[in-house]
Design an enzyme around this catalytic site. Sequence first.
Site, PDB file in Angstrom:
ATOM      1  N   CYS A 110       0.828  -1.220   0.000  1.00 39.59           N
ATOM      2  CA  CYS A 110       0.000   0.000   0.000  1.00 39.59           C
ATOM      3  C   CYS A 110       0.857   1.263   0.000  1.00 39.59           C
ATOM      4  CB  CYS A 110      -0.933  -0.004   1.212  1.00 39.59           C
ATOM      5  SG  CYS A 110      -1.975   1.459   1.293  1.00 39.59           S
ATOM      6  N   CYS A 153      -0.557   4.129   2.140  1.00 39.25           N
ATOM      7  CA  CYS A 153      -0.354   3.982   3.592  1.00 39.25           C
ATOM      8  C   CYS A 153       1.111   4.162   3.971  1.00 39.25           C
ATOM      9  CB  CYS A 153      -0.769   2.594   4.091  1.00 39.25           C
ATOM     10  SG  CYS A 153      -2.155   1.844   3.267  1.00 39.25           S
ATOM     11  N   ASP A 154       2.008   3.588   3.200  1.00 42.00           N
ATOM     12  CA  ASP A 154       3.397   3.468   3.656  1.00 42.00           C
ATOM     13  C   ASP A 154       4.408   4.334   2.898  1.00 42.00           C
ATOM     14  OD1 ASP A 154       2.492   1.604   5.455  1.00 42.00           O
ATOM     15  OD2 ASP A 154       2.890  -0.095   4.148  1.00 42.00           O
TER      16      ASP A 154
END
Length: 311
Positions: free
Chosen positions: A134, A137-138
Site C-alpha cells: 500500500c 499507507c506506507d
Amino acid sequence: MAEKLIILGSGPSGLTAAIYAARADLNPLVLEGINPGGQLMGTTEVDNFPGFPDGIMGPELIQNMKKQAERFGAKFETKNVDSVDFSNPKNLKLVVSEKTYETESLIIATGATARWLNLGKDEERFWGKGYTACATCDGFFFRDKIVGVVGGGDSACEEADFLTKFATKVYLIHRRDELRASKPMQKRVFDNPKIEILWDKNVTDLHGENLLESVELTDSKTDKKNSLKLDGLFVSIGHTPATKFLGESLEKLPNGYLKVENHTKTKIPSVFVAGDVCDHQYRQAITAAGMGCMAALDAERYLTGGISQTY
Ligand code: NAP
C-alpha cells in the site's frame, strides 16, 4: 429466531455499518471472520484517517471501531460464512459450519486481499519491513529512499507516480514489455523522470538482514537473473475480493468485484454491499467506512419500510 441484520466482515466498512446499525437499534450481529479486522490489521501507522492528527496504528483503529460498535449493542462472532441461501429475501439463510443463521437483511463487507508474489517465507519475513502492498499507507516512510513497484496496471502506475513525492528513484517492475494501465496513466509514468521501468522482469527473491535491502530479478524472456538494491518494494498486482462463499447468486463485475447499484444496493432488496468487496477503485479505509455507513442506512430504510429512524 431470525436476526434483523447480519453484517459480514470486520474491516472499516463492516464495523462502521455495525456502529450505525447498532445506534439505529437494529441489534446487528457481526460475523467478523476468523481473521478479524481486515487489511488494516497488517498495516502499521495509519496517517490519513481523519480525526487522528498524530496517526494511529491500524489494529488500534480497528479495535476502537469495534469497541464503539459494542457500546451500542452490536454482537460479534468470530466466524466465517460457508454459503448463503438467498432464495427468500425476507429470510436469508447463512450456513456457518454446522449452524444456520437466519436474517431479515444482510450487509456484505468481506473486503479484498492484496495479491502477493508467492515467494514463500521471505515474503512474511519482510512484510512491513520494506515489503508492502500500500503506497498510500506506507509511501511516507520512504522519503529519500529507492523503491520498486511490481505490476503494470493502473494501480502500479498510480503508486509509482505517487511514490516519487517521497522516494529519490522508483523502479516500476513489470513482467511484460507493455503496460496494462490506461494510456493517460502510462503517460504519467513515462513523463516522470524519477520513474524507470524495468521491462520483462519478475521479482523472484527478497534479501536483507532485518529490513529489505535488495531483490532478485529474473528476466521473463531470457531467464537471466540480476540483483537490484532497494529500500522498499510495493506489490501492486491486484486484489482478490472475498466473494467465494457467495457462489454466483449476486452479480459481479468482470474483475470479480460485487456489482452495486445506487450506492450499496444489490438485485436482492434485503442485501447490501460495502467496502473493498465492491470498490476496486478507491480502496481506502475512509471510503470503506463511508460505504459501511451508507449500507447501514440503506438496510435500516429497507427494514423500516423506507423511513430512516436515524436522522
Ligand atoms: P490490474 O489491472 O489487474 O493489473 C494487475 C497488474 O499486475 C498487471 O499488469 C499484471 O500483469 C500484474 N500482475 C498480476 N499478477 C502478477 C504476478 N503474479 N507477478 C507480477 N505481475 C503480476 O489491477 P490494478 O492495477 O490493481 O487495477 C484494478 C482495477 O482498478 C482496474 O480496473 C484499474 O483500471 C482500476 N484502477 C483505476 C485507477 C484509476 O483510474 N485512477 C487506479 C487504480 C486502479 P499483466 O499486465 O502481465 O497481466
